[in-house]
Write a protein that holds these residues in place. Structure first.
Motif, PDB file in Angstrom:
ATOM      1  N   TRP A   1      35.989  25.573  26.326  1.00  0.00           N
ATOM      2  CA  TRP A   1      35.375  24.747  27.374  1.00  0.00           C
ATOM      3  C   TRP A   1      35.689  25.308  28.756  1.00  0.00           C
ATOM      4  CZ3 TRP A   1      38.580  21.981  30.804  1.00  0.00           C
ATOM      5  CH2 TRP A   1      37.909  21.230  31.762  1.00  0.00           C
ATOM      6  N   LEU A   2      36.964  25.616  28.995  1.00  0.00           N
ATOM      7  CA  LEU A   2      37.399  26.102  30.299  1.00  0.00           C
ATOM      8  C   LEU A   2      36.681  27.397  30.676  1.00  0.00           C
ATOM      9  CD1 LEU A   2      40.915  26.027  31.686  1.00  0.00           C
ATOM     10  CD2 LEU A   2      39.732  28.190  31.700  1.00  0.00           C
ATOM     11  N   THR A   3      36.615  28.338  29.744  1.00  0.00           N
ATOM     12  CA  THR A   3      35.961  29.611  30.070  1.00  0.00           C
ATOM     13  C   THR A   3      34.462  29.428  30.266  1.00  0.00           C
ATOM     14  OG1 THR A   3      35.814  30.165  27.709  1.00  0.00           O
ATOM     15  CG2 THR A   3      37.701  31.041  28.937  1.00  0.00           C
ATOM     16  N   GLY A   4      33.889  28.370  29.684  1.00  0.00           N
ATOM     17  CA  GLY A   4      32.462  28.101  29.871  1.00  0.00           C
ATOM     18  C   GLY A   4      32.125  27.470  31.206  1.00  0.00           C
ATOM     19  N   VAL A   5      33.068  26.709  31.785  1.00  0.00           N
ATOM     20  CA  VAL A   5      32.786  26.019  33.053  1.00  0.00           C
ATOM     21  C   VAL A   5      33.356  26.747  34.266  1.00  0.00           C
ATOM     22  CG1 VAL A   5      32.618  23.763  31.948  1.00  0.00           C
ATOM     23  CG2 VAL A   5      34.817  24.488  32.917  1.00  0.00           C
ATOM     24  N   GLU A   6      34.197  27.731  34.041  1.00  0.00           N
ATOM     25  CA  GLU A   6      34.793  28.470  35.158  1.00  0.00           C
ATOM     26  C   GLU A   6      33.732  29.288  35.886  1.00  0.00           C
ATOM     27  OE1 GLU A   6      37.743  29.180  36.947  1.00  0.00           O
ATOM     28  OE2 GLU A   6      38.199  27.246  36.080  1.00  0.00           O
ATOM     29  N   PRO A   7      33.748  29.248  37.220  1.00  0.00           N
ATOM     30  CA  PRO A   7      32.809  30.090  37.976  1.00  0.00           C
ATOM     31  C   PRO A   7      33.228  31.563  37.911  1.00  0.00           C
ATOM     32  CG  PRO A   7      34.259  28.910  39.476  1.00  0.00           C
ATOM     33  CD  PRO A   7      34.575  28.416  38.090  1.00  0.00           C
ATOM     34  N   THR A   8      32.267  32.437  38.025  1.00  0.00           N
ATOM     35  CA  THR A   8      32.559  33.872  37.963  1.00  0.00           C
ATOM     36  C   THR A   8      33.336  34.351  39.180  1.00  0.00           C
ATOM     37  OG1 THR A   8      30.401  34.367  38.910  1.00  0.00           O
ATOM     38  CG2 THR A   8      30.575  34.368  36.499  1.00  0.00           C
ATOM     39  N   ASP A   9      33.371  33.557  40.246  1.00  0.00           N
ATOM     40  CA  ASP A   9      34.157  33.932  41.420  1.00  0.00           C
ATOM     41  C   ASP A   9      35.431  33.101  41.542  1.00  0.00           C
ATOM     42  OD1 ASP A   9      32.969  31.511  42.060  1.00  0.00           O
ATOM     43  OD2 ASP A   9      32.365  32.128  44.083  1.00  0.00           O
ATOM     44  N   GLY A  10      35.830  32.412  40.463  1.00  0.00           N
ATOM     45  CA  GLY A  10      37.043  31.603  40.472  1.00  0.00           C
ATOM     46  C   GLY A  10      38.291  32.430  40.257  1.00  0.00           C
ATOM     47  N   SER A  11      39.428  31.765  40.341  1.00  0.00           N
ATOM     48  CA  SER A  11      40.690  32.502  40.256  1.00  0.00           C
ATOM     49  C   SER A  11      40.970  33.023  38.847  1.00  0.00           C
ATOM     50  CB  SER A  11      41.861  31.638  40.751  1.00  0.00           C
ATOM     51  OG  SER A  11      42.007  30.487  39.966  1.00  0.00           O
ATOM     52  N   PHE A  12      40.495  32.362  37.802  1.00  0.00           N
ATOM     53  CA  PHE A  12      40.695  32.897  36.459  1.00  0.00           C
ATOM     54  C   PHE A  12      39.906  34.184  36.285  1.00  0.00           C
ATOM     55  CE2 PHE A  12      41.817  28.544  34.378  1.00  0.00           C
ATOM     56  CZ  PHE A  12      43.053  28.583  34.985  1.00  0.00           C
ATOM     57  N   ALA A  13      38.658  34.187  36.783  1.00  0.00           N
ATOM     58  CA  ALA A  13      37.849  35.412  36.713  1.00  0.00           C
ATOM     59  C   ALA A  13      38.509  36.512  37.539  1.00  0.00           C
ATOM     60  CB  ALA A  13      36.431  35.144  37.196  1.00  0.00           C
ATOM     61  N   TRP A  14      39.024  36.147  38.707  1.00  0.00           N
ATOM     62  CA  TRP A  14      39.718  37.122  39.549  1.00  0.00           C
ATOM     63  C   TRP A  14      40.878  37.749  38.771  1.00  0.00           C
ATOM     64  CZ3 TRP A  14      44.884  36.945  40.814  1.00  0.00           C
ATOM     65  CH2 TRP A  14      45.318  37.916  41.726  1.00  0.00           C
ATOM     66  N   PHE A  15      41.665  36.909  38.093  1.00  0.00           N
ATOM     67  CA  PHE A  15      42.801  37.420  37.336  1.00  0.00           C
ATOM     68  C   PHE A  15      42.341  38.389  36.252  1.00  0.00           C
ATOM     69  CE2 PHE A  15      45.091  36.794  33.286  1.00  0.00           C
ATOM     70  CZ  PHE A  15      46.169  37.608  33.578  1.00  0.00           C
ATOM     71  N   LEU A  16      41.303  38.025  35.518  1.00  0.00           N
ATOM     72  CA  LEU A  16      40.814  38.907  34.450  1.00  0.00           C
ATOM     73  C   LEU A  16      40.353  40.248  35.016  1.00  0.00           C
ATOM     74  CD1 LEU A  16      38.894  36.297  32.294  1.00  0.00           C
ATOM     75  CD2 LEU A  16      41.094  37.380  31.774  1.00  0.00           C
ATOM     76  N   HIS A  17      39.662  40.217  36.167  1.00  0.00           N
ATOM     77  CA  HIS A  17      39.215  41.466  36.800  1.00  0.00           C
ATOM     78  C   HIS A  17      40.403  42.300  37.274  1.00  0.00           C
ATOM     79  CE1 HIS A  17      34.837  40.999  36.827  1.00  0.00           C
ATOM     80  NE2 HIS A  17      35.058  39.707  36.983  1.00  0.00           N
ATOM     81  N   MET A  18      41.393  41.626  37.874  1.00  0.00           N
ATOM     82  CA  MET A  18      42.568  42.346  38.362  1.00  0.00           C
ATOM     83  C   MET A  18      43.334  42.978  37.201  1.00  0.00           C
ATOM     84  SD  MET A  18      42.648  42.349  41.607  1.00  0.00           S
ATOM     85  CE  MET A  18      44.311  42.836  41.978  1.00  0.00           C
ATOM     86  N   ALA A  19      43.482  42.229  36.111  1.00  0.00           N
ATOM     87  CA  ALA A  19      44.199  42.769  34.953  1.00  0.00           C
ATOM     88  C   ALA A  19      43.450  43.954  34.368  1.00  0.00           C
ATOM     89  CB  ALA A  19      44.392  41.681  33.896  1.00  0.00           C
ATOM     90  N   ALA A  20      42.121  43.831  34.272  1.00  0.00           N
ATOM     91  CA  ALA A  20      41.321  44.933  33.723  1.00  0.00           C
ATOM     92  C   ALA A  20      41.411  46.168  34.615  1.00  0.00           C
ATOM     93  CB  ALA A  20      39.872  44.490  33.562  1.00  0.00           C
ATOM     94  N   ALA A  21      41.448  45.962  35.929  1.00  0.00           N
ATOM     95  CA  ALA A  21      41.508  47.098  36.861  1.00  0.00           C
ATOM     96  C   ALA A  21      42.904  47.727  36.905  1.00  0.00           C
ATOM     97  CB  ALA A  21      41.110  46.640  38.261  1.00  0.00           C
ATOM     98  N   ARG A  22      43.930  46.932  36.649  1.00  0.00           N
ATOM     99  CA  ARG A  22      45.305  47.394  36.794  1.00  0.00           C
ATOM    100  C   ARG A  22      45.750  48.304  35.640  1.00  0.00           C
ATOM    101  NH1 ARG A  22      47.859  47.110  41.206  1.00  0.00           N
ATOM    102  NH2 ARG A  22      47.189  44.987  41.440  1.00  0.00           N
ATOM    103  N   TYR A  23      45.240  48.018  34.458  1.00  0.00           N
ATOM    104  CA  TYR A  23      45.725  48.738  33.284  1.00  0.00           C
ATOM    105  C   TYR A  23      44.832  49.918  32.950  1.00  0.00           C
ATOM    106  CZ  TYR A  23      48.943  44.905  32.889  1.00  0.00           C
ATOM    107  OH  TYR A  23      49.934  44.009  33.161  1.00  0.00           O
ATOM    108  N   SER A  24      45.450  50.919  32.352  1.00  0.00           N
ATOM    109  CA  SER A  24      44.778  52.178  32.066  1.00  0.00           C
ATOM    110  C   SER A  24      43.918  52.080  30.816  1.00  0.00           C
ATOM    111  CB  SER A  24      45.833  53.277  31.863  1.00  0.00           C
ATOM    112  OG  SER A  24      46.561  53.012  30.666  1.00  0.00           O
ATOM    113  N   ILE A  25      43.113  53.107  30.625  1.00  0.00           N
ATOM    114  CA  ILE A  25      42.302  53.227  29.412  1.00  0.00           C
ATOM    115  C   ILE A  25      43.228  53.244  28.188  1.00  0.00           C
ATOM    116  CG2 ILE A  25      40.754  54.763  28.140  1.00  0.00           C
ATOM    117  CD1 ILE A  25      39.393  53.343  30.443  1.00  0.00           C
TER     118      ILE A  25
END
Length: 190
Positions: A151-175
């Motif tokens: 439910w939470l991942t379905g209602v979260e906006p793409t510019d919210g802080s959870f999305a920000w965290f996922l983007h930051m984590a994806a950018a921080r870690y290597s291939i």
């Protein structure tokens, strides 16, 4: 008496924290969480010494009635958290995880209050990230919580802080890290 005045002051302090946390307008879960963590840090800025005393951190002779006020405040904060997740009867594993998270927010907040060592915004972000990670972990153990994560991942906006965290984590870690995670996930298929 002096003790009664102190007890009344601590009770009012607890009531004020719960009132402030409950006054946040509903919104996306991450915004609600961030607002409540921010309110707690504002509260510490105003009443940190009193809050430490309410938790029994003012010394070994803290009266049992004061400790009960602190315990009751924690229970109410947990209840506010369950309501935000829209869970009326939280499973025990979620209760345990939320209680641990609330205690972690208290300790991180009080450390910030005492030392101001880490920027407040970073500590607040860390507490929100820990909540998301805790929720995902508990969802792996319990279907009710897994439903709330869905439910939470379905209602979260793409510019919210959870999305920000996922983007930051994806950018921080290597291939290589992504490959290791894929390897670990693939191992579960066999």
């Amino acid at each position: 008496s002096r003790d009664e005045l102190y007890l009344t002051a601590m009770s009012r302090l607890s009531d004020e924290l719960i009132r402030r946390l409950g006054a946040v307008d509903p919104g996306p879960p991450s915004a609600l969480l961030a607002a409540r963590v921010g309110i707690f840090f504002d509260f510490l800025d105003e009443f940190g010494d009193g809050y430490e005393n309410m938790l029994g951190l003012g010394g070994p002779g803290t009266p049992a009635a004061i400790l009960e006020i602190g315990r009751s405040a924690r229970v109410k904060v947990c209840e506010v958290t369950y309501r935000a997740l829209r869970i009326d009867d939280p499973p025990q594993v979620l209760r345990t995880a939320v209680q641990a998270w609330v205690a972690g927010v208290e300790w991180a907040g009080l450390d910030w209050f005492r030392t101001r060592g880490c920027p407040r915004a970073e500590v607040e972000q860390l507490m929100c990230i820990q909540f998301l990670m805790m929720l995902i972990g508990v969802g792996a153990l319990d279907p009710v919580v897994a439903n709330r994560v869905e439910w939470l991942t379905g209602v979260e906006p793409t510019d919210g802080s959870f999305a920000w965290f996922l983007h930051m984590a994806a950018a921080r870690y290597s291939i290589r890290t992504a490959a290791n995670l894929t390897r670990l996930l693939a191992a579960g298929d066999s």
